[in-house]
Design an enzyme around this catalytic site. Sequence first.
Site, PDB file in Angstrom:
ATOM      1  CG  ASP A   1       2.132   6.473   9.884  1.00 46.56           C
ATOM      2  OD1 ASP A   1       2.816   5.628   9.285  1.00 46.56           O
ATOM      3  OD2 ASP A   1       2.618   7.334  10.647  1.00 46.56           O
TER       4      ASP A   1
ATOM      5  CG  HIS B   1       1.662   4.603   4.690  1.00 47.02           C
ATOM      6  ND1 HIS B   1       1.299   3.752   5.717  1.00 47.02           N
ATOM      7  CD2 HIS B   1       2.162   5.710   5.292  1.00 47.02           C
ATOM      8  CE1 HIS B   1       1.573   4.322   6.879  1.00 47.02           C
ATOM      9  NE2 HIS B   1       2.101   5.504   6.650  1.00 47.02           N
TER      10      HIS B   1
ATOM     11  CE1 TYR C   1       7.497   5.417  13.280  1.00 43.60           C
ATOM     12  CE2 TYR C   1       7.474   7.818  13.224  1.00 43.60           C
ATOM     13  CZ  TYR C   1       7.126   6.614  12.668  1.00 43.60           C
ATOM     14  OH  TYR C   1       6.406   6.572  11.507  1.00 43.60           O
TER      15      TYR C   1
END
Lengths: 405, 405
Positions: free
Chosen positions: A183, A377, A320
């Site tokens: 990630d 994930h 982000y």
Amino acid sequence: MSTTVDTATGIRPFKVEFEEEQVDDLRRRIAATRWPTKEVDPSQGVQLAMLRALADYWTNEYDFGRIEQRLNALPQFTTEIDGLDIHFIHVESQHDDALPILITHGWPGSVIEMLELIGPLTDPTAHGGSAADAFHVIIPSIPGYGFSSEPTEPGWGSARIGQAWAELMSRIGYSQYVAQGGDQGAGVTDAMGRQAPDGLLGVHFNFLDAVPRELLMAALNLRLAFSHDDREQLSKVIGVFMRGYIAEMGEHPQTIGYPLLDSPIGLAAWMLDHDADSYEKISGAFLEGDVSGNLTRDHVLDNITLYWLTGTGASTSRLYWETGRGATAAFKDPPPHVRLPVAYTVFPDELFQAPRHWVKHAYHNLIYFNEAEKGGHFAAWEEPEIFAGELRAAFRSLRDEGSSS
Amino acid sequence: MSATGVAAGTEIRPFTVEVPQAELEDLRRRIAATRWPERETVDDQSQGVQLATIQELARYWAEEYDFGRVEARLNALPNFMTEIDGLDIHFIHVRSPHENALPVIITHGWPGSIVEMLNVIGPLSDPTAHGGDAADAFDVVVPSIPGYGFSEKPSTTGWDPVQIARAWIELMGRLGYERYVAQGGDWGAQITDTMGAEAPSELLGIHSNMPGTVPPAISKILASRVLGAGDPPPTGLSAEEQRAYDRLDFLYTKGLGYSIEMGHRPQTLYGLSDSPVALAAWMLDHDARSLEDIASAFAGNPVGNLTRDEVLDNITMTWVTNTGMSSGRLYAENTLGFFDVKDVKVAAAISVFPNELYQAPRSWAEQAYPKLIYFNEVDKGNHFAAWQEPDIFVNELRAAFETLR
């Protein structure tokens, strides 16, 4: 909430201490949740029934002391790097010649994801491994996450975090080490690979963050000839980029920060809606008592509770925004290639299963590539034993080189 | 809030807004108990709604705003309910004192509501009292979109702009109008365009302040650039077309986070039901220019009619009806390209507002609307044209439909 001794570049021991009042307030807020109507279709997001089950478990059964107990059972530290206090867990193996490994979590994860991994890595003989596989484990909290302090200025993207991690490893005194990430942690680890700081022997990924420009361009143009597998994976990559949370946090993290700070259920829903696979698994844990691996209700709530009590909904989202800017800059001005040895594990339920030739395209010096049998994930969190096995195999060839160089 | 009247088939029932006092007290308590994130790490709006803006909004909301405003303003007008396709549809219906008034149905968008339209109803229906001519009079119908305000929330899928357009045609028929026009911006523009494409014989024409004019080739390029890469920009555009393209490109690459989230996972936004401040921030963050204007209002300098009270009327109504999430579901229902050509067959009029998401060039408008009867660029106004500049908006409607009377 820390036990601090002020010394500029010193490393200070750290203990987690939450105030009773914070926990009471959280409990009150969950109980006072004002709910929306039920979804019109299950595809529309986190389902009402699931979230109500979570709220019920959170207030009535979950032990709010868990985070303190679990984290304080481990050696934790903080140290100031580049103006920010960085929190990290550091567990040394009892085996000589253990290989130091720096593991970076992602969003919506935290150091919580990695806790069950520490035993198998540091103490392999107690977990079916051999002494030669031992690691010293360093697990930092990304700035703005958990107990690391929050950046107050822009610029804390993957590259700057990577530099801070190199400083951290050198400050701890490790002259040779490896790094691992999935990630956002893959982005940070990728940046470290490109920076190639002294002492970094190699890196392992469980997520392909360095999707090359060509690949992304291709992903937008599916009519070009690719293998069936390529096309399938490319459409999954596009799906990732079209997830609303990435778009929203990449554009306006401050706006989504308000619900994440003010509403525990708003925070929980936002964190659970990362990807379809992990959502289904977590939903199964809450609704049907059907737990996938280590993704138990308690583990999931440890992570959400940590986000709530540290009030980091906005600051975690901002990464982000930073990585979005970083990606745009990298399109124009590509960073140097990763020349260090790279190991890669594909987990079958990850957002996409990067074909070997994609990984090879991104990382020429690919020393290890394997498809694991289980895990999604949150691979380290969900399947710590398999994940530890992958890291042992991935870095085995670097241990000898490391000690001889 | 409750309906006074008798529920029955296709009947039209009078409706009165009643917001329980306890609900308003709960709202005030929640605002006061907001747990805030830290300030954004930049000095502008590039990370979303700035902390200073939303904190001033919260202060004004809790301390100075009159919570009775929504009820008082709406109940000063004739409100009705009628069931269409299984849903109770709320609408305001003001008949002009003038004979031969032209009936117009005006549709709001997101994050708007009927509140946007309250200041245009008087001038449209009673022009002689507002500096106009009796010949300009309209009978005004302002419905709430299903899931918005006091219209019922759909509990099944299918309520997309097409179904809403058909419901509006049914509504106008039920009101006995045999000749009418339709107007809209944002979702209202999609719905109005769709009515124009359905082209029932009673519909004389439409007016849009956010027309769908983007040629398919341009639309395809814009969509390809959402991920930050994609097709090269178009060439050979006129200055006006270039301006439109640039604005849309900004929107597609930097301004669609909220819409991607609501388009895919509206049910994940639980914070909008649970946190008034989260709802307010989400609703403020529609587009950069309107956010700037609203931020300016809370800094003491309202732009046009977009005052603090007006902004909070809209947010308060959304809160008390708990429609933050249900209103967002329309994004998931929609299958139309927001700015694409919709095959409108009836006479069409367009007003271009300088701070709308994009400024439709006349050249594109002429291709998109074969029966373009009116095209005008005004000098003020953002995305919320009717709300911010009611006088200009009213003049535009009078001029736009003059030839159809």
